[in-house]
Design an enzyme around this catalytic site. Structure first.
Site, PDB file in Angstrom:
ATOM      1  N   HIS A 163       0.793  -1.251  -0.076  1.00  0.00           N
ATOM      2  CA  HIS A 163      -0.136   0.010  -0.030  1.00  0.00           C
ATOM      3  C   HIS A 163       0.818   1.180  -0.178  1.00  0.00           C
ATOM      4  CE1 HIS A 163      -3.771   2.234   1.305  1.00  0.00           C
ATOM      5  NE2 HIS A 163      -3.015   3.188   1.809  1.00  0.00           N
ATOM      6  N   GLU A 164       1.892   1.289   0.885  1.00  0.00           N
ATOM      7  CA  GLU A 164       2.583   2.516   1.055  1.00  0.00           C
ATOM      8  C   GLU A 164       3.568   2.726  -0.303  1.00  0.00           C
ATOM      9  OE1 GLU A 164       1.932   4.567   3.093  1.00  0.00           O
ATOM     10  OE2 GLU A 164       0.664   3.434   4.520  1.00  0.00           O
ATOM     11  N   HIS A 207       1.734   4.284  -2.887  1.00  0.00           N
ATOM     12  CA  HIS A 207       1.352   5.612  -2.718  1.00  0.00           C
ATOM     13  C   HIS A 207       2.744   6.389  -3.279  1.00  0.00           C
ATOM     14  CE1 HIS A 207      -2.123   6.224  -0.640  1.00  0.00           C
ATOM     15  NE2 HIS A 207      -1.921   5.762   0.562  1.00  0.00           N
ATOM     16  N   HIS A 210      -5.829   6.882  -2.601  1.00  0.00           N
ATOM     17  CA  HIS A 210      -6.889   5.882  -2.165  1.00  0.00           C
ATOM     18  C   HIS A 210      -7.785   5.756  -3.005  1.00  0.00           C
ATOM     19  CE1 HIS A 210      -5.145   6.915   1.990  1.00  0.00           C
ATOM     20  NE2 HIS A 210      -4.600   5.901   1.651  1.00  0.00           N
ATOM     21  N   TYR A 230     -10.330   1.794   1.494  1.00  0.00           N
ATOM     22  CA  TYR A 230     -10.336   1.617   2.872  1.00  0.00           C
ATOM     23  C   TYR A 230     -11.625   0.771   3.094  1.00  0.00           C
ATOM     24  CZ  TYR A 230      -6.498   4.592   4.896  1.00  0.00           C
ATOM     25  OH  TYR A 230      -5.223   4.762   5.078  1.00  0.00           O
TER      26      TYR A 230
END
Length: 268
Positions: free
Chosen positions: A169-170, A173, A179, A225
């Protein structure tokens, strides 16, 4: 008396067998791995940043100034990492030395997972590199969006962030992705319940001009999310539409759409 004793013993044996069977059946039911959204919110919930750490938006996106709060750096300026003549994108990384061998292995597994799915190649930092991702155990899990120039911190706190899903996930980014619930066509797929969102957290749900790469909205994205993200009252902050029963925000690794849009963005 003998008959009573044997009856009592028999009941004990049967009860013991039932108990063992119940325990065994409980062991056989696998516990659900927390989704990436749950892990990130749990890790960053009570985050107290050091003086040299950035402000966060969206729960885990680092920004350099308030001017970046509602902007997508990948559409407002160039944010892609450079591609080499062999068609691959080589991104130097440095892992701080306060991670244990097991923790470092989790990070490296996440880094290397991109090489089998795309033209992204994370490689260790070398003297002379002008830009790199510095992976550190700071306060919480966070990353800047896209290439920043120089050393850019990607925080994976040893206490809460070391999961395969949070590493991916990071890194997404850092590669330029936001997101899923903030993408430009969000309102066609997700209804936001603004009244259930924690005070001063509504901006985390503002739509931005994202790079969707022609891919559909993805409830299974590792960038999506979960239903109760930033809830102040244990009621949902997000609801799928038109079918409110659709499961979403449960990803534990990159989805096929995550991989497709990554390859399209970097023309792999």
């Amino acid at each position: 008396m003998v008959i009573f004793s044997w009856t009592f013993v028999t009941l004990l044996l049967v009860s013991s067998a039932w108990a063992e069977e119940e325990v065994s059946s409980r062991r056989d039911v696998p516990s659900r791995e927390p989704s990436v959204g749950e892990l990130l919110e749990r890790a960053n919930r009570n985050r107290i940043p050091d003086a040299d750490e950035p402000a966060l938006i969206g729960g885990d996106i680092a920004i350099k100034s308030e001017a970046d709060r509602n902007a997508d750096p990948c559409t407002s300026r160039g944010c892609l990492w450079l591609k080499y003549t062999d068609g691959n994108v080589y991104i130097p990384y440095y892992i701080a030395n306060n991670y244990s061998a097991r923790e470092r292995a989790i990070i490296e597994r996440g880094l290397q997972s991109f090489s089998s799915l795309s033209c992204i190649r994370f490689r260790p930092y070398q003297n002379g590199d002008h830009e790199w991702i510095s992976i550190e155990s700071r306060n919480g899990c966070y990353s800047y969006v896209g290439r920043q120039g120089g050393a850019q911190t990607l925080s994976l706190d040893r206490f809460g962030c070391l999961y395969h899903s949070t590493v991916q996930h990071e890194l997404l980014h850092a590669l330029g992705f936001n997101h899923e619930q903030t993408r430009s066509d969000r309102d066609n797929y997700i209804r936001v319940h603004w009244d259930n969102i924690m005070d001063d957290m509504a901006y985390n749900f503002y739509i931005i001009d994202t790079l969707n790469q022609g891919t559909p909205y993805d409830y299974n994205s590792v960038m999506q999310y979960e239903r109760y993200a930033f809830s102040k009252n244990n009621l949902p902050t997000m609801e799928p539409i038109p079918d409110p029963n659709v499961i979403f925000g449960q990803a534990t690794e990159m989805s096929q759409n995550d991989i497709i849009r990554l390859n399209r963005l970097y023309q792999c």
